[in-house]
Design an enzyme around this catalytic site. Sequence first.
Site, PDB file in Angstrom:
ATOM      1  N   SER A  19       0.822  -1.206   0.000  1.00 17.20           N
ATOM      2  CA  SER A  19       0.000   0.000   0.000  1.00 17.20           C
ATOM      3  C   SER A  19       0.863   1.266   0.000  1.00 17.20           C
ATOM      4  O   SER A  19       0.388   2.322  -0.395  1.00 17.20           O
ATOM      5  CB  SER A  19      -0.986  -0.019   1.166  1.00 17.20           C
ATOM      6  OG  SER A  19      -0.410  -0.594   2.296  1.00 17.20           O
TER       7      SER A  19
ATOM      8  N   SER B  11       4.537   0.945  -0.742  1.00 11.60           N
ATOM      9  CA  SER B  11       5.894   0.531  -1.141  1.00 11.60           C
ATOM     10  C   SER B  11       5.860  -0.275  -2.434  1.00 11.60           C
ATOM     11  O   SER B  11       4.830  -0.841  -2.803  1.00 11.60           O
ATOM     12  CB  SER B  11       6.499  -0.341  -0.031  1.00 11.60           C
ATOM     13  OG  SER B  11       5.578  -1.354   0.326  1.00 11.60           O
TER      14      SER B  11
ATOM     15  N   LYS C 274      12.911  -3.069  -1.123  1.00 14.86           N
ATOM     16  CA  LYS C 274      11.615  -2.442  -0.834  1.00 14.86           C
ATOM     17  C   LYS C 274      11.822  -0.933  -0.809  1.00 14.86           C
ATOM     18  O   LYS C 274      12.629  -0.422  -0.018  1.00 14.86           O
ATOM     19  CB  LYS C 274      11.098  -2.959   0.517  1.00 14.86           C
ATOM     20  CG  LYS C 274       9.764  -2.394   0.919  1.00 14.86           C
ATOM     21  CD  LYS C 274       9.136  -3.259   1.994  1.00 14.86           C
ATOM     22  CE  LYS C 274       7.875  -2.664   2.544  1.00 14.86           C
ATOM     23  NZ  LYS C 274       7.060  -3.626   3.252  1.00 14.86           N
TER      24      LYS C 274
ATOM     25  N   TYR D  17      15.869 -12.203  -0.597  1.00 11.80           N
ATOM     26  CA  TYR D  17      14.939 -12.435  -1.706  1.00 11.80           C
ATOM     27  C   TYR D  17      14.294 -13.817  -1.558  1.00 11.80           C
ATOM     28  O   TYR D  17      14.985 -14.832  -1.497  1.00 11.80           O
ATOM     29  CB  TYR D  17      15.724 -12.339  -3.019  1.00 11.80           C
ATOM     30  CG  TYR D  17      14.944 -12.708  -4.266  1.00 11.80           C
ATOM     31  CD1 TYR D  17      13.603 -12.359  -4.422  1.00 11.80           C
ATOM     32  CD2 TYR D  17      15.574 -13.392  -5.310  1.00 11.80           C
ATOM     33  CE1 TYR D  17      12.909 -12.690  -5.574  1.00 11.80           C
ATOM     34  CE2 TYR D  17      14.891 -13.726  -6.472  1.00 11.80           C
ATOM     35  CZ  TYR D  17      13.555 -13.370  -6.592  1.00 11.80           C
ATOM     36  OH  TYR D  17      12.871 -13.699  -7.721  1.00 11.80           O
ATOM     37  N   ALA D  18      12.971 -13.839  -1.482  1.00 11.92           N
ATOM     38  CA  ALA D  18      12.248 -15.117  -1.390  1.00 11.92           C
ATOM     39  C   ALA D  18      11.743 -15.461  -2.789  1.00 11.92           C
ATOM     40  O   ALA D  18      10.683 -14.994  -3.212  1.00 11.92           O
ATOM     41  CB  ALA D  18      11.100 -14.995  -0.392  1.00 11.92           C
TER      42      ALA D  18
ATOM     43  N   GLU E 108       4.793 -15.887  -2.521  1.00 13.16           N
ATOM     44  CA  GLU E 108       3.867 -16.080  -1.398  1.00 13.16           C
ATOM     45  C   GLU E 108       3.326 -17.511  -1.325  1.00 13.16           C
ATOM     46  O   GLU E 108       3.018 -18.111  -2.352  1.00 13.16           O
ATOM     47  CB  GLU E 108       2.681 -15.117  -1.563  1.00 13.16           C
ATOM     48  CG  GLU E 108       3.113 -13.657  -1.572  1.00 13.16           C
ATOM     49  CD  GLU E 108       1.976 -12.694  -1.906  1.00 13.16           C
ATOM     50  OE1 GLU E 108       0.823 -13.145  -2.047  1.00 13.16           O
ATOM     51  OE2 GLU E 108       2.263 -11.495  -2.019  1.00 13.16           O
TER      52      GLU E 108
ATOM     53  N   ASP F 221      -0.491 -10.276  11.884  1.00 18.72           N
ATOM     54  CA  ASP F 221      -1.094 -10.355  10.550  1.00 18.72           C
ATOM     55  C   ASP F 221      -0.543 -11.565   9.783  1.00 18.72           C
ATOM     56  O   ASP F 221      -0.210 -11.470   8.609  1.00 18.72           O
ATOM     57  CB  ASP F 221      -0.841  -9.055   9.775  1.00 18.72           C
ATOM     58  CG  ASP F 221      -1.772  -8.904   8.579  1.00 18.72           C
ATOM     59  OD1 ASP F 221      -2.796  -9.628   8.517  1.00 18.72           O
ATOM     60  OD2 ASP F 221      -1.484  -8.067   7.705  1.00 18.72           O
TER      61      ASP F 221
ATOM     62  N   GLU G  74      -0.358 -14.701   2.474  1.00 17.05           N
ATOM     63  CA  GLU G  74       0.304 -13.652   1.666  1.00 17.05           C
ATOM     64  C   GLU G  74       1.592 -13.187   2.338  1.00 17.05           C
ATOM     65  O   GLU G  74       2.480 -12.648   1.679  1.00 17.05           O
ATOM     66  CB  GLU G  74      -0.579 -12.401   1.514  1.00 17.05           C
ATOM     67  CG  GLU G  74      -1.779 -12.562   0.635  1.00 17.05           C
ATOM     68  CD  GLU G  74      -3.025 -12.897   1.443  1.00 17.05           C
ATOM     69  OE1 GLU G  74      -2.938 -13.789   2.330  1.00 17.05           O
ATOM     70  OE2 GLU G  74      -4.076 -12.304   1.183  1.00 17.05           O
TER      71      GLU G  74
ATOM     72  N   ASP H 298       6.365  -8.963   6.392  1.00 20.50           N
ATOM     73  CA  ASP H 298       5.330  -7.971   6.661  1.00 20.50           C
ATOM     74  C   ASP H 298       5.101  -7.753   8.156  1.00 20.50           C
ATOM     75  O   ASP H 298       4.069  -8.146   8.708  1.00 20.50           O
ATOM     76  CB  ASP H 298       4.012  -8.354   5.960  1.00 20.50           C
ATOM     77  CG  ASP H 298       3.124  -7.119   5.815  1.00 20.50           C
ATOM     78  OD1 ASP H 298       3.521  -6.053   6.305  1.00 20.50           O
ATOM     79  OD2 ASP H 298       2.027  -7.226   5.238  1.00 20.50           O
TER      80      ASP H 298
HETATM   81  P1  ATP Z   1       0.983  -3.892   2.520  1.00 14.16           P
HETATM   82  O1  ATP Z   1       2.085  -2.929   2.783  1.00 14.16           O
HETATM   83  O2  ATP Z   1      -0.161  -3.271   1.837  1.00 14.16           O
HETATM   84  O3  ATP Z   1       0.624  -4.740   3.704  1.00 14.16           O
HETATM   85  P2  ATP Z   1       2.752  -5.831   1.453  1.00 14.16           P
HETATM   86  O4  ATP Z   1       3.257  -6.030   2.810  1.00 14.16           O
HETATM   87  O5  ATP Z   1       2.424  -7.013   0.640  1.00 14.16           O
HETATM   88  O6  ATP Z   1       1.492  -4.894   1.437  1.00 14.16           O
HETATM   89  P3  ATP Z   1       5.329  -5.100   0.456  1.00 14.16           P
HETATM   90  O7  ATP Z   1       6.080  -5.506   1.662  1.00 14.16           O
HETATM   91  O8  ATP Z   1       5.691  -3.802  -0.203  1.00 14.16           O
HETATM   92  O9  ATP Z   1       3.796  -4.913   0.714  1.00 14.16           O
HETATM   93  O10 ATP Z   1       5.418  -6.271  -0.592  1.00 14.16           O
HETATM   94  C1  ATP Z   1       4.800  -6.187  -1.841  1.00 14.16           C
HETATM   95  C2  ATP Z   1       4.887  -7.559  -2.509  1.00 14.16           C
HETATM   96  O11 ATP Z   1       6.244  -7.809  -2.887  1.00 14.16           O
HETATM   97  C3  ATP Z   1       4.496  -8.698  -1.604  1.00 14.16           C
HETATM   98  O12 ATP Z   1       3.150  -8.979  -1.753  1.00 14.16           O
HETATM   99  C4  ATP Z   1       5.380  -9.858  -2.076  1.00 14.16           C
HETATM  100  O13 ATP Z   1       4.718 -10.615  -3.048  1.00 14.16           O
HETATM  101  C5  ATP Z   1       6.580  -9.168  -2.711  1.00 14.16           C
HETATM  102  N1  ATP Z   1       7.723  -9.262  -1.794  1.00 14.16           N
HETATM  103  C6  ATP Z   1       7.894  -8.544  -0.671  1.00 14.16           C
HETATM  104  N2  ATP Z   1       9.042  -8.879  -0.066  1.00 14.16           N
HETATM  105  C7  ATP Z   1       9.608  -9.833  -0.816  1.00 14.16           C
HETATM  106  C8  ATP Z   1      10.815 -10.624  -0.696  1.00 14.16           C
HETATM  107  N3  ATP Z   1      11.642 -10.443   0.324  1.00 14.16           N
HETATM  108  N4  ATP Z   1      11.072 -11.537  -1.638  1.00 14.16           N
HETATM  109  C9  ATP Z   1      10.211 -11.728  -2.665  1.00 14.16           C
HETATM  110  N5  ATP Z   1       9.066 -11.033  -2.837  1.00 14.16           N
HETATM  111  C10 ATP Z   1       8.764 -10.096  -1.923  1.00 14.16           C
END
Ligand code: ATP
Length: 330
Positions: free
Chosen positions: A44, A46, A64, A115-116, A120, A159, A163, A177
């Site tokens: 939301s 980032s 991020k 990096y994952a 999800e 939370d 996801e 998250d």
């Molecule tokens: P919100 O901030 O609205 O709760 P979010 O936590 O999903 O959303 P981000 O942390 O910005 O927001 O992540 C956005 C998306 O990027 C995630 O849904 C995920 O699929 C991907 N992502 C985040 N971190 C990683 C990571 N370390 N490795 C791989 N993909 C990632």
Amino acid sequence: VRSRDRELQQQQALIGMTPNAMGVVGNRRSTEDFEIGDVLGEGSYSTVTLATTVHPPYRQYALKVLDKEHIKRERKTKYVLIERDTLKTLDGHPGVIKLWWTFQDEWSLYYVLEYAENGELLKWIKKYGSFDLRSARYYVAQILSAVEYMHEKGVIHRDLKPENILLDRNMRVKITDFGTAKLLRQDEIKDGQPAPAEVQPGGRPRARSFVGTPEYVSPEILSEGRESSFSSDFWALGCVLYQVLAGHPPFQARTEYLTFQKIINLQYDFPPGFPAHARDLVEKLLVVDPLARLGGDPANGNGIEAIKSHPFFTERLRPTRSSLSEAGAQ
Ligand code: ATP
């Protein structure tokens, strides 16, 4: 490429700038250290992109990027800082996404995360519809181990959901998250529970706030006057266990209000064929009273060990076809 790498390394060694195993040089990070790749996802406030170090061994990270103006405008500073602080606190467990570095420029904050690669857990539930018992146990046990570590460090995630459970290249769980997490100091924990909030004379108890996602939120957060506790994460764990085996979360409705009604009234069903031990564990985790929930009352002998020793985790599963044939081949 190898000879180019070697040349670059030799040049860097000459000027005392040899990249380390993480593919970075020196202590300070900036966007200059990375080549920005594909967008991995949007939050939301980032955007997360793949970022590869410009130096060998060309390590990949998830970068991020948080827009400062947007964070200020939306009053999200608190969440951004909570995420950074909890990730820095949770630096010693393979089941929690690692925050390698943070830096900023005039416009943005940058979090360089592990990096994952396999994204999800939700994506995999959707792909397969649901998991078999062995896989469910494999993932839920890893989630539980990460939750145990978080709680030991005074962090309530608040939370947990598919996801926010990422998978690395080896399909190992990486919880992420932490923007809505609660970070407690050790003196704020009493008998394995968050100590009750102090009420100033003439003051009012701290307002309870709904954080999280409607489907996974625990009843205590929805009912008057209760705060989240470590036990709230066990409720969410019960929802995730149900979901990996059933293919959908236990409480779902057309509106948020109706979802909440189902949660407080414990209105959910098991699909036919839901494995017996898993059903028993879900029923013991989806308990409205957080103290009566499995793992929810450590001061009275009902701590996380009660979950870990549940037959869902300890029962012997019949060897699969492949492990049988492997045994036969030996
Ligand atoms: P919100 O901030 O609205 O709760 P979010 O936590 O999903 O959303 P981000 O942390 O910005 O927001 O992540 C956005 C998306 O990027 C995630 O849904 C995920 O699929 C991907 N992502 C985040 N971190 C990683 C990571 N370390 N490795 C791989 N993909 C990632």
